[in-house]
Design an enzyme around this catalytic site. Structure first.
Site, mmCIF file in Angstrom:
data_model
loop_
_atom_site.group_PDB
_atom_site.id
_atom_site.type_symbol
_atom_site.label_atom_id
_atom_site.label_comp_id
_atom_site.label_asym_id
_atom_site.label_seq_id
_atom_site.Cartn_x
_atom_site.Cartn_y
_atom_site.Cartn_z
ATOM 1 N N GLN A 64 -4.758 -1.666 9.379
ATOM 2 C CA GLN A 64 -4.628 -2.994 8.792
ATOM 3 C C GLN A 64 -5.207 -4.051 9.739
ATOM 4 O O GLN A 64 -4.873 -4.078 10.921
ATOM 5 C CB GLN A 64 -3.139 -3.284 8.501
ATOM 6 N N LYS A 96 0.841 -1.210 0.000
ATOM 7 C CA LYS A 96 0.000 0.000 0.000
ATOM 8 C C LYS A 96 0.871 1.254 0.000
ATOM 9 O O LYS A 96 0.596 2.219 -0.716
ATOM 10 C CB LYS A 96 -0.954 -0.022 1.206
ATOM 11 N N ASP A 111 -11.212 2.660 3.864
ATOM 12 C CA ASP A 111 -11.577 1.255 3.654
ATOM 13 C C ASP A 111 -13.091 1.052 3.559
ATOM 14 O O ASP A 111 -13.548 -0.022 3.177
ATOM 15 C CB ASP A 111 -11.047 0.410 4.825
#
Ligand code: NDP
Length: 280
Positions: free
Chosen positions: A96, A52, A119
């Site tokens: 994460q 990422k 997200d």
């Protein structure tokens, strides 16, 4: 033989467009910023986080990394998130997953400002998706929708069968297809006669997490197959949730694993961060 829906090529095209837009925005004084928070040493998470970070760099997005020890307390993580919520350089926050056991994942996801929820996992954004007014859309299902569009698959009136009902893939992709006027069947581990359900689909979206459990023989002639699954078999081989070779004999179009949905997920994270910066 099915046409291959090339996720790598579609992702590269979209990343090119994102790079141009980031440059344009930067020229007007705003550099999109993504904060990536990793707690602990999970090897797969470390790989995802570094992918990422690299992807951000490649398109010109500023990325701020926070690598916290595995014994970080929930309170300390919440303090960091609060700080990032108020940081004007940051337009997207990504924590994460999975988080270590001492931390309540739901509490953390809900602490992220819905306006920086790159997200798309905050209940506010999930709710907006369900009512058809999305703000941030979760990256993997969003990537699936972009692939279908790029492949010229029109969903209105089609039978879409989604296998898997997780909050990160199955459920949101089902609502996204519904929004595109498909008739959606959402299957899971208690579904009876999965083969028959899959067999009626014009579009099959597999997000199960079991190697090749959807058999090629189940696929209707001419159906489109999107395989979200990533399963490691043996030392190095990755396979999807669909029995690829046999399914490709019957489908009109299919995504490979690897090189299908995978490259789209990070691409849509970049896209979400860019869009968030534009909204500011
Ligand atoms: P989860 O484990 O959270 O969910 C799996 C779903 O599959 C559940 O809803 C489960 O049903 C259902 N399921 C399990 N076994 C069966 C079965 N025999 N028949 C029908 N349904 C079944 O997985 P995720 O959604 O997180 O991930 C799914 C796959 O997608 C994984 O391979 C994962 O690695 C991959 N993935 C890939 C991404 C990418 O970027 N390409 C991103 C995210 C995930 P129930 O709810 O009843 O238990």
């Amino acid at each position: 033989m099915a046409k291959i829906i090339d996720g790598k090529a579609i992702a590269a095209k979209i990343r090119g467009e994102i790079t141009a837009e980031v440059a344009k925005l930067a020229a007007s004084g705003v550099t999109p910023g993504l904060a990536v928070v990793l707690v602990g040493e999970d090897p797969a998470s470390k790989v995802y986080v570094s992918m990422k970070e690299k992807a951000c760099k490649d398109v010109g997005i500023f990325s701020d990394e926070y690598k916290l020890p595995a014994d970080t307390s929930e309170k300390d993580l919440l303090i960091l998130i609060d700080k990032l919520n108020h940081d004007p350089k940051i337009h997207g926050i990504l924590v994460q997953l999975p988080l270590p056991k001492q931390i309540d994942t739901e509490k953390v996801l809900e602490a992220i400002s819905p306006e920086k929820d790159a997200d798309g996992f905050h209940p506010y954004n999930v709710g907006r998706l369900v009512i058809g007014k999305p703000l941030f859309q979760p990256c993997t299902p969003y990537g699936v929708m972009v692939m279908l569009k790029e492949a010229g698959v029109e969903l209105a009136g089609k039978e879409v069968v989604v296998v898997g009902r997780s909050n990160i893939v199955g459920k949101p992709v089902a609502f996204m297809c519904l929004q595109q006027n498909a008739t959606v069947t959402l299957c899971h581990s208690k579904t009876r006669d999965l083969a028959a359900k899959v067999g009626m689909a014009d579009v099959v979206i597999a997000a199960v997490g079991q190697p090749e459990m959807i058999k090629g023989a189940w696929i209707k002639e001419g159906a489109v197959v999107i395989d979200v699954g990533v399963n490691r078999v043996g030392e190095k081989k990755l396979v999807g949730d669909v029995e690829y070779a046999a399914a490709a004999e019957r489908a009109s179009a299919i995504t490979p694993v690897p090189g299908g949905v995978g490259p789209m997920t990070i691409t849509m994270l970049l896209y979400n961060t860019l869009e968030s910066a534009k909204r500011r």
